[in-house]
Design a protein around this motif. Structure first.
Motif, short mmCIF file in Angstrom:
data_model
loop_
_atom_site.label_atom_id
_atom_site.label_comp_id
_atom_site.label_asym_id
_atom_site.label_seq_id
_atom_site.Cartn_x
_atom_site.Cartn_y
_atom_site.Cartn_z
N ALA A 50 0.84 -1.20 0.00
CA ALA A 50 0.00 0.00 0.00
C ALA A 50 0.87 1.24 0.00
O ALA A 50 1.80 1.35 0.80
CB ALA A 50 -0.93 0.01 1.21
N LEU A 51 0.58 2.17 -0.91
CA LEU A 51 1.22 3.48 -0.92
C LEU A 51 0.31 4.45 -0.17
O LEU A 51 -0.84 4.65 -0.55
CB LEU A 51 1.43 3.98 -2.35
CG LEU A 51 2.36 3.16 -3.25
CD1 LEU A 51 2.48 3.84 -4.62
CD2 LEU A 51 3.73 2.99 -2.63
N LEU A 52 0.84 5.01 0.90
CA LEU A 52 0.10 5.97 1.72
C LEU A 52 0.80 7.31 1.68
O LEU A 52 2.03 7.39 1.55
CB LEU A 52 0.07 5.50 3.18
CG LEU A 52 -0.96 4.46 3.59
CD1 LEU A 52 -0.59 3.92 4.96
CD2 LEU A 52 -2.35 5.03 3.61
N GLY A 53 0.03 8.39 1.82
CA GLY A 53 0.64 9.70 1.88
C GLY A 53 -0.41 10.78 1.71
O GLY A 53 -1.52 10.51 1.24
N PRO A 54 -0.09 12.02 2.07
CA PRO A 54 -1.04 13.12 1.93
C PRO A 54 -1.29 13.47 0.48
O PRO A 54 -0.59 12.98 -0.43
CB PRO A 54 -0.35 14.26 2.68
CG PRO A 54 1.11 13.95 2.60
CD PRO A 54 1.20 12.44 2.64
N ASN A 55 -2.27 14.31 0.22
CA ASN A 55 -2.54 14.78 -1.14
C ASN A 55 -1.29 15.44 -1.70
O ASN A 55 -0.62 16.21 -1.01
CB ASN A 55 -3.69 15.79 -1.14
CG ASN A 55 -5.03 15.14 -0.91
OD1 ASN A 55 -5.24 13.97 -1.24
ND2 ASN A 55 -5.97 15.88 -0.33
N GLY A 56 -0.98 15.12 -2.96
CA GLY A 56 0.17 15.72 -3.60
C GLY A 56 1.48 15.06 -3.28
O GLY A 56 2.54 15.54 -3.70
N ALA A 57 1.45 13.92 -2.55
CA ALA A 57 2.69 13.26 -2.17
C ALA A 57 3.35 12.54 -3.33
O ALA A 57 4.56 12.31 -3.32
CB ALA A 57 2.43 12.26 -1.04
N GLY A 58 2.55 12.15 -4.35
CA GLY A 58 3.10 11.43 -5.49
C GLY A 58 2.58 10.01 -5.65
O GLY A 58 3.04 9.27 -6.51
N ASP A 175 -6.30 2.02 -7.40
CA ASP A 175 -6.23 3.44 -7.12
C ASP A 175 -7.45 3.86 -6.30
O ASP A 175 -8.53 4.04 -6.83
CB ASP A 175 -6.19 4.24 -8.43
CG ASP A 175 -5.95 5.72 -8.19
OD1 ASP A 175 -5.66 6.10 -7.04
OD2 ASP A 175 -6.07 6.50 -9.15
N GLU A 176 -7.27 3.98 -4.97
CA GLU A 176 -8.37 4.35 -4.07
C GLU A 176 -9.63 3.53 -4.39
O GLU A 176 -10.70 4.09 -4.65
CB GLU A 176 -8.68 5.85 -4.20
CG GLU A 176 -7.55 6.77 -3.82
CD GLU A 176 -7.45 6.99 -2.31
OE1 GLU A 176 -8.21 6.35 -1.57
OE2 GLU A 176 -6.60 7.78 -1.89
N PRO A 177 -9.54 2.19 -4.40
CA PRO A 177 -10.64 1.38 -4.92
C PRO A 177 -11.93 1.43 -4.10
O PRO A 177 -12.98 1.03 -4.59
CB PRO A 177 -10.05 -0.04 -4.90
CG PRO A 177 -9.02 0.01 -3.81
CD PRO A 177 -8.43 1.37 -3.89
N VAL A 207 -3.12 2.20 -3.72
CA VAL A 207 -2.99 3.60 -3.30
C VAL A 207 -4.23 3.96 -2.50
O VAL A 207 -5.35 3.71 -2.94
CB VAL A 207 -2.85 4.53 -4.52
CG1 VAL A 207 -3.17 5.97 -4.14
CG2 VAL A 207 -1.45 4.47 -5.09
N THR A 208 -4.03 4.51 -1.31
CA THR A 208 -5.17 4.88 -0.47
C THR A 208 -4.81 6.00 0.48
O THR A 208 -3.64 6.18 0.83
CB THR A 208 -5.67 3.66 0.33
OG1 THR A 208 -6.81 4.05 1.11
CG2 THR A 208 -4.60 3.11 1.24
N HIS A 209 -5.84 6.78 0.86
CA HIS A 209 -5.69 7.77 1.93
C HIS A 209 -6.15 7.18 3.26
O HIS A 209 -5.89 7.77 4.31
CB HIS A 209 -6.57 9.00 1.64
CG HIS A 209 -6.02 9.90 0.59
ND1 HIS A 209 -6.28 9.71 -0.75
CD2 HIS A 209 -5.22 10.99 0.66
CE1 HIS A 209 -5.68 10.66 -1.45
NE2 HIS A 209 -5.03 11.45 -0.62
N ASP A 210 -6.84 6.05 3.19
CA ASP A 210 -7.49 5.51 4.38
C ASP A 210 -6.57 4.53 5.10
O ASP A 210 -6.23 3.47 4.54
CB ASP A 210 -8.79 4.81 3.98
CG ASP A 210 -9.65 4.42 5.17
OD1 ASP A 210 -9.09 3.89 6.15
OD2 ASP A 210 -10.87 4.62 5.12
N PRO A 211 -6.14 4.83 6.33
CA PRO A 211 -5.23 3.92 7.02
C PRO A 211 -5.85 2.56 7.29
O PRO A 211 -5.15 1.55 7.30
CB PRO A 211 -4.91 4.65 8.33
CG PRO A 211 -6.04 5.61 8.53
CD PRO A 211 -6.46 6.01 7.15
N LEU A 212 -7.19 2.50 7.49
CA LEU A 212 -7.82 1.22 7.74
C LEU A 212 -7.77 0.33 6.51
O LEU A 212 -7.47 -0.87 6.61
CB LEU A 212 -9.27 1.42 8.19
CG LEU A 212 -10.03 0.15 8.58
CD1 LEU A 212 -9.29 -0.62 9.68
CD2 LEU A 212 -11.45 0.49 9.03
#
Length: 366
Positions: A50-58, A175-177, A207-212
């Protein structure tokens, strides 16, 4: 994640690199205006990263580079020992599930799934047979003739996943599925996706913004900030030992840096903290907000070593508790029950004393 047989994480020697026999070995360098992605990424067959990171991180740029939709300006991309750097997207053994699924609105669920095999040269009959088998595996056999507008969000997500898997990809990109789903549907679909990924034998990158989502679905997390990896490891390791403010907020911990002398840490922003570990040198100190107790006045006769004079900066509902943001001697977050918050009469500007049990404060090398 429990898998059948040996996990990709085991095969990769703890996720530090893809074996020569297969898997992903990439160094993704993409220059886009003033932004530069410089990301090394490896994964073994059967591993979910999983790739995690804030908006604009890449994160999305990395996914597009893996899919061939964003050209590399440097680095390399090897999959199962084959160089893919200059191969066009349509000829890569890669399946993609986009955030909005991008199903063809004029095609049925069956023909959406059959589209991939047809593009790879399968006859119409063979492609439709493979698509029917995938829809059955997804529990969607009775929706084979439905067009996307007749499907629920969860059903559309599973059709998109079936379409990606129907080409037998060696790399699955997600991608953020789950981002487009409501909370209840997300819970169910996350569990279904976990089951499918558990038996997927190639590499999957999420790729996700959600830690869960990341904690439940991935074997290994790669945290990206400003186009670079800032931390990677198992979900357990990252949750217990965050190394940036972003990660600490993500996993719900207060995080500070300082210098340790035994069990006492002199924080960079002023006060000291007594911890459970005996260390020397630069360290991180992490503790959960629910380990912080607030008092309306300085506790009399208190033997608490971790006690600071603070002021309430803000309050918000956080699950079934109240998250209190504090400034003052030590800026931090505290979680209280609604009853405790009411009894203290908290509001922005209220002065309080914050105490922390040493047993709940953990230090580790910076």
């Amino acid at each position: 994640m429990t898998r059948t047989g040996t996990t990709g994480h085991d095969r990769a020697g703890g996720g530090t690199g893809a074996p020569a026999s297969g898997g992903l070995d990439a160094h993704l360098v993409v220059d886009r205006g003033t932004f530069r992605l410089d990301l090394a990424l490896t994964a073994a067959p059967g591993e979910v990263v999983a790739l995690l990171g804030p908006n604009g991180a890449g994160k999305s740029t990395a996914l597009r580079a893996l899919a061939g939709l964003a050209p590399l300006t440097g680095g390399h991309l090897h999959l199962d020992g084959t160089e893919l750097t200059h191969r066009p997207p349509e000829s890569r053994p890669v399946g993609v599930v986009f955030q909005d699924y991008l199903l063809f609105p004029h095609l049925t669920a069956l023909d959406n799934v059959a589209f991939g095999p047809r593009c790879r040269g399968a006859t119409k009959a063979r492609a439709r047979a493979a698509a029917a088998a995938w829809l059955d595996r997804m529990g969607l056999a009775e929706h084979a003739g439905a067009k996307p507008r007749r499907l629920s969000g969860g059903q559309a997500q599973r059709v998109a996943l079936a379409r990606a898997l129907a080409t037998d990809p060696r790399l699955l990109l997600l991608d953020e599925p789950l981002a487009a789903l409501d909370a209840r549907t997300r819970l169910d679909v996350r569990a279904q996706l976990r089951r499918h990924l558990a038996v997927f034998e190639a590499v999957a990158v999420l790729v996700t913004h959600d830690p869960l989502d990341a904690m439940v679905l991935a074997d290994r997390l790669v945290v990206v900030e400003h186009g670079r990896v800032v931390q990677e490891g198992t979900p357990r390791d990252i949750a217990r030992h965050p190394r940036t403010d972003y990660i600490a907020r993500l996993v719900g911990l207060n995080l500070r840096t300082g210098r340790a002398e035994g069990r006492t840490v002199r924080l960079d922003d002023g006060p000291t903290v007594t911890t459970t570990e005996d260390l020397t040198g630069r360290v991180f100190v992490a503790f959960p907000p629910d380990a912080v107790t607030l008092h309306g006045s300085r506790p009399t006769g208190s033997g608490a070593r971790n006690l600071w004079h603070c002021r309430v900066a803000g309050m918000e509902t956080h699950g079934d508790r109240i998250r209190v943001d504090l400034t003052g001697e030590l800026p931090l977050a505290a979680d209280l029950t609604t009853v405790a918050a009411a009894e203290l009469g908290l509001h922005p500007g209220t002065e309080v004393w914050a105490s922390l049990e040493a047993a709940r404060a953990h230090a580790y090398p910076a």
